[in-house]
Scaffold this active site. Structure first.
Site, PDB file in Angstrom:
ATOM      1  N   SER A 123       1.161   2.665   4.979  1.00  0.00           N
ATOM      2  CA  SER A 123       1.965   3.292   6.031  1.00  0.00           C
ATOM      3  C   SER A 123       2.592   2.312   7.013  1.00  0.00           C
ATOM      4  O   SER A 123       2.983   2.701   8.112  1.00  0.00           O
ATOM      5  CB  SER A 123       1.148   4.334   6.799  1.00  0.00           C
ATOM      6  OG  SER A 123       0.677   5.327   5.899  1.00  0.00           O
ATOM      7  N   GLY A 173       0.818  -1.211   0.000  1.00  0.00           N
ATOM      8  CA  GLY A 173       0.000   0.000   0.000  1.00  0.00           C
ATOM      9  C   GLY A 173       0.852   1.262   0.000  1.00  0.00           C
ATOM     10  O   GLY A 173       2.087   1.214   0.085  1.00  0.00           O
ATOM     11  N   HIS A 174       0.187   2.405  -0.054  1.00  0.00           N
ATOM     12  CA  HIS A 174       0.882   3.687  -0.115  1.00  0.00           C
ATOM     13  C   HIS A 174       1.628   3.968   1.186  1.00  0.00           C
ATOM     14  O   HIS A 174       1.195   3.598   2.268  1.00  0.00           O
ATOM     15  CB  HIS A 174      -0.109   4.818  -0.413  1.00  0.00           C
ATOM     16  CG  HIS A 174      -1.238   4.914   0.552  1.00  0.00           C
ATOM     17  ND1 HIS A 174      -2.335   4.084   0.507  1.00  0.00           N
ATOM     18  CD2 HIS A 174      -1.470   5.734   1.594  1.00  0.00           C
ATOM     19  CE1 HIS A 174      -3.169   4.398   1.468  1.00  0.00           C
ATOM     20  NE2 HIS A 174      -2.672   5.402   2.152  1.00  0.00           N
ATOM     21  N   ASN A 175       2.778   4.595   1.045  1.00  0.00           N
ATOM     22  CA  ASN A 175       3.613   5.047   2.171  1.00  0.00           C
ATOM     23  C   ASN A 175       4.326   3.914   2.899  1.00  0.00           C
ATOM     24  O   ASN A 175       4.990   4.163   3.910  1.00  0.00           O
ATOM     25  CB  ASN A 175       2.809   5.839   3.213  1.00  0.00           C
ATOM     26  CG  ASN A 175       2.129   7.052   2.636  1.00  0.00           C
ATOM     27  OD1 ASN A 175       2.562   7.570   1.600  1.00  0.00           O
ATOM     28  ND2 ASN A 175       1.076   7.510   3.262  1.00  0.00           N
TER      29      ASN A 175
END
Lengths: 375, 375, 375
Positions: free
Chosen positions: A280, A260-262
């Protein structure tokens, strides 16, 4: 024409002792039982001895101290750690992908892009503006590389890989077909608190249901990938929201893995097939997650954590922890937990028996007391 | 122009009895409630009778002994096993994909490749050197087929599929969009024993942490796929390390299924959506794995094993076993286990009560004894 | 040239109060500690105050009532709900994908297709016959859109997406790279009852093993997708068998999500990464399924259901239910179940102790009785 190697060349690559006719040439590797006369048979364990008799190999890689003459061979190489030998042998024998040198005339290269010396780019590949491709990179056909991205030296990118904008990748990168690197993050928000936010706070209850629409949080960050990273077929790595999603040097992702993002993944990690890491998450170095593991968002996984296949990690995992299960617990605890669960039927019986026995004893006791009272 | 069929033609294809106006023509199938006057309504169960009244169908496929006139129809076909009828009807009505005959001028066909008679190849498809494509194969646009691969007769390969080098596929193959067949295996080794190796041996402990880099074991084997195999959208099948990864005749893989390197799957298996099979697993014939199943590496699954959705198989499964859960256990045992788990709250209470009761009894007993002693 | 915005413009977009030099221009957003002098620092919580000191931002978005002068800033904007602000800011700063206006000369557009005003179509994209593309749609390179499909206005379809035939999509659609929409369903039947059918009926037993082949049920339905839907990278959505698979307005699917044939998903749902929905499932509105959830076929999930990561839903879920686990149970019940499981070791000990105590008491009791008898 197929490449061939002498026994001496293979032995030298392995740094391993060899005996017999070291000038014999081999044209490929095979399992002992199906090896032809020009194959190098891979028989690094005594259990493969019978296979050698079935096959036609004249040369084999054998376990240490094997009696190669008794196995009917003309030459043999002796190794201590079979899988390390496999790494060396397969690397030597791999002809590499069939990507013709140079830039295919149908490839589209955006304005301001720079293609390193000796790089090859396949048909129908589309490379965005200001992209930098390192020396010796081999990029197959039908690949996409978005604007402003940078790929290091000696990359190997297979067909149909999709690399977005602002993706920075180190040297010796390997990307299997269909992987998507730098897609948008999955990030939405409702005007008022949503049920999901409430459930997180209260661990399991939603008290009020609001009919709300999702607003999109756009993805502005990119992806930063270190050296010696490999990404599996159809894996997906989302870009970060503001800063980049990060993958450290030497880390390998298997097929259909999702980041996922981050997310920040450290160095020398292995994330096996279909594992998913929510947004994250921070993962340390040398972490190994078996197939189909899951990690919920916004937690950390310490260095050297190992999780067995299917482990769902729902809270922070300290360094060195070995995990299994859903919810993830220490592997030993999980194994014991399921032993206990499977003994529950007997436990229910025992407790039922105890309840009867205690009732009886209570009656006897009461009777005794009554008897006492009567005396 | 849309194809049409007479009621008699459909009935003949089904080998099923029909009554009424057998010359009526239908132009497609529909659910009873939404059927138009030219649709064949699919109402193979009495529960659909009310739907027929809502819709406008004049012809329907009905359950056996249905009173078609009372349902307001002009003709009807009667079937015993509805899903078998669905197979026949949908096959007859499927117009097939829109792939123009012949080789599209933008398709790139490598040197030495042979394309069978009547095969169609779509735009921007790239076919490697020495590939063999069987007669009547239909290959959509933007597909990749690697060097030295072979596809049997009457294949149907949808857009964006990526088939690697050395992939041998039988007849009547169906490949959904985006599937990757023949990617490299996920196989790495460290110079010294890794934590993962130690955890496997000791089931849950790692005693020493070594900071090591992963060396890659390259993939030299290919993939061998039998006849009548179907592979789902974005599924990934890795090639074998030395020998091929194998899929037997008649086996079907759903979307996003992952097969690791060296896996051998038998005949007539169904592997449902997102199921993952780790490296070197051997699966028998007629095995059915529900969605999101996982199988750890280097084990075997016997013939006719059935596993419910989400089952994680961590050890060998004997033939005919029906499994569920994580870790996978017999389906019945799993259902009972969770019944037991949900009764645990009550059990804890009962044991607490017993402990109190026994303490009380013990005190009474001691009191009795004391009393006795005092007497 | 990079876009820039004044502080006043950002504040106005946010509908939020701002103070300081509102004419300062920012060229992008950044986390506080890594912000440069032309960045808008995102510091919506007091915990980011120290980050601002490390970075070089002159303008920041801050929590309400923050003392922006004390933080060394020249201007600040104040917001109440940080993630809502993120949505507005990131949308404003997103330059959008680099898809050149117009139809790229290498794009292939089928006969009878209509391309809306202002639409952009990238290189090597293949659009089928009679397709309708709405105004302002941006379709990247190497995309496929099948015959008779329709895409609404202002769509954004990234590279390598595969949209099949008969797919109807509403306005403002976003499709990440590699997603497959409208693949064939995974639907097979055997001539006689199969083991899987029997296991469903008898919950866990197969009494007879039949060696049968699978017949394919072809896919004739399409896919219907509402407005404001987003589909993640390499996600797969199968078409319906007879009627369409449906996704309602405002619903978002993350990467590698799988929807089987005939699934109906309501409005404003979030299906997170790697979640899989088996065939013919009906999902209500505002349902949130965390990552790696699974839903077995032919059940329904009521409105506002929320399921934590990894939840496997094996039976109907009523509206508003909050679920976790495999098998899915109420989240609170699941948390308690695993607390209980982890206390089982102690329980087994207690029961063993009780058994000993009761045996002892029984002996004492018997002894008492015997004593009594002897008296």
């Amino acid at each position: 024409m197929q490449q061939s190697f002498s026994v001496a060349e293979i032995a030298e690559a392995l740094g391993a002792p060899a005996e017999g006719d070291l000038d014999l040439r081999i044209y490929g590797a095979a399992e002992p039982a199906t090896a032809g006369p020009d194959h190098l048979a891979l028989a690094m364990d005594p259990k493969y001895a019978s296979g050698l008799a079935q096959g036609k190999a004249r040369v084999a890689v054998l376990w240490q101290d094997a009696d190669w003459r008794a196995l009917g061979l003309k030459a043999a190489i002796f190794v201590a750690r079979p899988r390390v030998a496999m790494s060396v042998i397969t690397k030597r024998l791999d002809p590499g992908p069939a990507i013709a040198p140079g830039i295919h005339p149908t490839a589209i290269v955006g304005a301001g892009a720079s293609i390193g010396e000796g790089a090859a780019i396949g048909p129908y590949t589309v490379i965005g503006e200001s992209v930098e491709i390192g020396m010796g990179a081999r990029i197959a056909g039908q690949v996409t590389i978005g604007a402003d991205s940078r790929i290091g030296v000696n990359a190997l990118i297979h067909s149909g890989a999709r690399i977005g904008r602002n993706v920075r990748i180190g040297d010796r990168f390997i990307c299997q077909p269909g992987a998507v690197i730098g897609g948008d993050g999955f990030s939405y928000v409702t005007p008022e608190k949503s049920g999901a936010e409430e459930v997180r706070e209260k661990l399991g209850q939603q008290t009020e249901i609001r009919k709300q629409k999702w607003s999109r949080i756009h993805t502005l960050g990119g992806v930063e990938i270190g050296d010696d990273v490999e990404i599996g077929s159809n894996a997906t790595i989302d870009a970060g929201t503001i800063r980049a999603t990060v993958i450290g040097n030497g880390t390998k992702l298997d097929n259909l893995v999702h980041l996922g993002h981050n997310v920040v993944v450290g160095e020398d990690c292995l994330l096996c097939g279909q594992t998913g890491i929510a947004g994250s998450v921070k993962i340390g170095d040398r972490v190994i997650l078996g197939g189909q593991c899951g990690v919920v968002d916004n937690i950390f996984i310490g260095d050297d954590v190992i999780a067995g296949g299917g482990t769902k990690i729902l809270s922070n995992a300290p360094a060195g922890r070995v995990l299994l299960g859903y919810p993830a617990i220490k592997m030993e605890t999980h194994v014991q937990a399921w032993k206990n669960i499977r003994r529950l039927g007997r436990l229910f019986e025992q407790v039922a028996e105890l309840r009867e026995a205690v009732t009886r004893l209570g009656q006897t006791g009461r009777k005794d007391v009554e008897d006492d009272g009567e005396r």
